[in-house]
Design a protein around this motif. Structure first.
Motif, PDB file in Angstrom:
ATOM      1  N   HIS A 180       0.834  -1.211   0.000  1.00 26.41           N
ATOM      2  CA  HIS A 180       0.000   0.000   0.000  1.00 26.41           C
ATOM      3  C   HIS A 180       0.866   1.257   0.000  1.00 26.41           C
ATOM      4  CE1 HIS A 180      -3.802  -2.031   0.381  1.00 26.41           C
ATOM      5  NE2 HIS A 180      -3.439  -2.650   1.493  1.00 26.41           N
ATOM      6  N   HIS A 181       1.951   1.239   0.776  1.00 25.53           N
ATOM      7  CA  HIS A 181       2.838   2.399   0.830  1.00 25.53           C
ATOM      8  C   HIS A 181       3.507   2.637  -0.522  1.00 25.53           C
ATOM      9  CE1 HIS A 181       2.559   3.145   5.165  1.00 25.53           C
ATOM     10  NE2 HIS A 181       2.535   1.832   5.313  1.00 25.53           N
ATOM     11  N   VAL A 182       3.942   1.556  -1.166  1.00 29.27           N
ATOM     12  CA  VAL A 182       4.536   1.696  -2.502  1.00 29.27           C
ATOM     13  C   VAL A 182       3.525   2.302  -3.457  1.00 29.27           C
ATOM     14  CG1 VAL A 182       5.428   0.430  -4.497  1.00 29.27           C
ATOM     15  CG2 VAL A 182       6.201  -0.176  -2.192  1.00 29.27           C
ATOM     16  N   SER A 183       2.297   1.797  -3.424  1.00 31.53           N
ATOM     17  CA  SER A 183       1.255   2.299  -4.316  1.00 31.53           C
ATOM     18  C   SER A 183       0.965   3.773  -4.050  1.00 31.53           C
ATOM     19  CB  SER A 183      -0.020   1.468  -4.142  1.00 31.53           C
ATOM     20  OG  SER A 183      -1.037   1.929  -5.006  1.00 31.53           O
ATOM     21  N   ASP A 184       0.863   4.148  -2.782  1.00 36.13           N
ATOM     22  CA  ASP A 184       0.538   5.527  -2.430  1.00 36.13           C
ATOM     23  C   ASP A 184       1.653   6.490  -2.822  1.00 36.13           C
ATOM     24  OD1 ASP A 184      -1.822   4.596  -1.420  1.00 36.13           O
ATOM     25  OD2 ASP A 184      -1.167   4.614   0.685  1.00 36.13           O
ATOM     26  N   VAL A 185       2.918   6.102  -2.596  1.00 27.92           N
ATOM     27  CA  VAL A 185       4.044   6.980  -2.936  1.00 27.92           C
ATOM     28  C   VAL A 185       4.140   7.158  -4.448  1.00 27.92           C
ATOM     29  CG1 VAL A 185       6.559   7.198  -2.919  1.00 27.92           C
ATOM     30  CG2 VAL A 185       5.366   6.504  -0.843  1.00 27.92           C
ATOM     31  N   VAL A 186       3.991   6.074  -5.193  1.00 23.35           N
ATOM     32  CA  VAL A 186       4.056   6.185  -6.653  1.00 23.35           C
ATOM     33  C   VAL A 186       2.903   7.031  -7.178  1.00 23.35           C
ATOM     34  CG1 VAL A 186       3.961   4.900  -8.833  1.00 23.35           C
ATOM     35  CG2 VAL A 186       5.308   4.012  -6.922  1.00 23.35           C
ATOM     36  N   ASP A 187       1.723   6.907  -6.567  1.00 24.19           N
ATOM     37  CA  ASP A 187       0.586   7.732  -6.981  1.00 24.19           C
ATOM     38  C   ASP A 187       0.857   9.222  -6.767  1.00 24.19           C
ATOM     39  OD1 ASP A 187      -0.960   5.634  -7.851  1.00 24.19           O
ATOM     40  OD2 ASP A 187      -2.036   5.394  -5.947  1.00 24.19           O
ATOM     41  N   ALA A 188       1.709   9.539  -5.787  1.00 21.84           N
ATOM     42  CA  ALA A 188       2.027  10.938  -5.488  1.00 21.84           C
ATOM     43  C   ALA A 188       3.145  11.486  -6.369  1.00 21.84           C
ATOM     44  CB  ALA A 188       2.419  11.077  -4.016  1.00 21.84           C
ATOM     45  N   MET A 189       3.745  10.642  -7.190  1.00 19.55           N
ATOM     46  CA  MET A 189       4.870  11.057  -8.032  1.00 19.55           C
ATOM     47  C   MET A 189       4.390  11.522  -9.399  1.00 19.55           C
ATOM     48  SD  MET A 189       7.377   7.881  -6.992  1.00 19.55           S
ATOM     49  CE  MET A 189       8.619   8.246  -8.212  1.00 19.55           C
ATOM     50  N   ASP A 190       5.228  12.298 -10.041  1.00 21.07           N
ATOM     51  CA  ASP A 190       4.977  12.705 -11.426  1.00 21.07           C
ATOM     52  C   ASP A 190       5.754  11.760 -12.336  1.00 21.07           C
ATOM     53  OD1 ASP A 190       4.649  13.873 -13.877  1.00 21.07           O
ATOM     54  OD2 ASP A 190       5.800  15.687 -13.429  1.00 21.07           O
ATOM     55  N   ILE A 191       5.051  10.867 -13.011  1.00 23.59           N
ATOM     56  CA  ILE A 191       5.720   9.898 -13.885  1.00 23.59           C
ATOM     57  C   ILE A 191       5.362  10.142 -15.350  1.00 23.59           C
ATOM     58  CG2 ILE A 191       5.778   8.182 -12.031  1.00 23.59           C
ATOM     59  CD1 ILE A 191       3.641   6.619 -13.644  1.00 23.59           C
TER      60      ILE A 191
END
Length: 440
Positions: free
Chosen positions: A31-42
């Motif tokens: 969940h933490h990986v998913s949340d951090v990646v969702d907060a990134m600009d990719i």
């Protein structure tokens, strides 16, 4: 009265579709990986997909990046291993959300986006800074040797290259002569119209090996010419301009023991702490003292840490527009020029002058005044206490990378690709660290 068990019907179909995020506990790392990646600009990962839309539907970069980072954060580094986990592991399946890319797709995604991994790593560092987890007050720098994707048995010294080049050239000449004689005999027996000019396998193997040795020999000679140029030596110059001594070797001639690896020419033989001498890269980490977040990461092909201290501080200043109040480093980073630079920048440095547990190093304050001042500071009780923080600041993240994540060998070859993978490793470690700190 008979015991009543909970229902167990493996073949029962679900009446309502399940919510994938409910498959793993709320505090799970996935969940933490998913949340951090969702907060990134990719958005940079989407650029290669831009066009007229006439292509097979590719997998979402959001999903691919989450799966890749989670793989590295849990010690699964190979594309085949990640593909297998997507079928077997609940957390991977939650991140994949019903997608099952094969190992070739995962490998291709990682390889094509290597150049973007540094930017993604920096985004996570900036996120940790916004969360108050990184403060850049005190930084600690350390290096660790990480195995290259190459065997030291595939390396050869310059001295042996010279011998092997001469031997193989002589053998090839003998084989060519024998082949010419055989051609004449076959022409006499079968006629000149019959083909028979295919290169013998034995000759091909020797020619391939000779070409590889000559390429490696040229790499060593080119590196030595560059080193001679940097020292101010000109071609044909036999004596040093500084002290008049005669050079031991000709211009551009490497040392006899200088080695090059045929599999990964940019890696080097380095001494490791547990495995003796191995084919390695020197991976650098700069760690913030607030919560041991890795704020800068780099890789070099030099076993020594000399020259890395100021270059890493420059990288931190360039990316985050800040300089630390203090910096900690071991004796491998100590040299007069860098200590002078720390003083000029107003950074409170704690850099060991000599190896711990070794004989005290005598420092001449006339020739190395900055080193003498550093030694005097570290000889005080306060200096020793401050420097002692370096061990648990820098060495712990390197230990987590090798022991917790299990990352001990690079998957790629070549300095640029290895550098990118190191950023991915440190990115995964930082996200795992953020998850741990948030759960505390």
């Amino acid at each position: 009265m008979p015991t009543t068990f909970r229902p167990y019907q493996p073949d029962q179909m679900l009446l309502m579709p399940p919510k994938l995020r409910d498959w793993v506990p709320p505090s799970h790392l996935a969940h933490h990986v998913s949340d951090v990646v969702d907060a990134m600009d990719i958005s940079v990962l989407y650029e290669r997909y831009e066009g007229d839309g006439r292509r097979a539907k590719p997998y979402s970069p959001w999903m691919m990046l989450k799966v890749l980072i989670y793989g590295y954060a849990t010690g699964v580094f190979s594309s085949r291993g990640i593909a297998r986990k997507l079928e077997e592991d609940v957390a991977f399946r939650m991140l994949g959300a019903g997608n099952f890319p094969d190992h070739r797709t995962i490998c291709t995604f990682r390889r094509r986006n290597l150049e973007h991994l540094r930017g993604l790593f920096l985004q996570v560092v900036r996120l940790s800074r916004e969360m108050g987890l990184s403060r850049f007050g005190t930084l600690s720098i350390d290096g660790t040797k990480v195995r290259a994707n190459a065997s030291k048995r595939k390396a050869m010294s310059y001295e042996r290259m010279v011998r092997e080049e001469a031997r193989l050239a002589e053998e090839i000449e003998g084989l060519l002569t024998a082949a010419d004689g055989e051609d004449v005999e076959e022409d006499r027996r079968f006629g000149e119209e019959v083909r028979g000019d295919e290169l013998p396998a034995e000759l091909q193997r020797r020619e391939d090996r000779l070409a590889a040795i000559r390429a490696a020999k040229e790499r060593l000679e080119a590196a030595q010419r560059k080193a001679d140029d940097e020292r101010g030596r000109a071609p044909g110059q036999a004596r040093s301009a500084k002290n008049g001594r005669e050079y031991a070797r000709e211009y551009g001639e490497p040392e006899a023991k200088a080695q090059s690896n045929f599999t990964d020419p940019q890696s080097r033989i380095m001494k490791t702490s547990t495995e003796g001498f191995q084919q390695c890269y020197n991976a650098q980490t700069v760690v913030d003292d607030a919560n041991q977040m890795v704020v800068d990461a780099s890789v070099s092909a030099c076993a020594s840490d000399q020259g890395e201290l100021i270059s890493r501080l420059d990288a931190v200043e360039e990316e985050f527009d800040t300089q630390p109040e203090a910096v900690l480093a071991d004796a491998g980073y100590c040299n007069e020029a860098d200590l002078v630079a720390l003083e000029a920048r107003g950074i409170d440095g704690y850099v060991a002058v000599g190896r711990e547990g070794k004989k005290q190093v005598a420092v001449d304050p006339k020739t190395r005044p900055a080193t003498a001042r550093m030694k005097k500071k570290l000889d005080t009780a306060a200096g020793r206490v401050r420097y002692a923080r370096r061990k648990w600041l820098s060495e712990a993240p390197n230990g987590w990378i090798k022991e917790v994540l299990g990352f001990r060998r690079f998957s790629f070859r070549g300095l640029a690709k290895v550098q990118a993978e190191w950023h991915l490793v440190c990115l995964a470690l930082n996200i795992k660290r953020i998850a741990t700190l948030k759960a505390a």
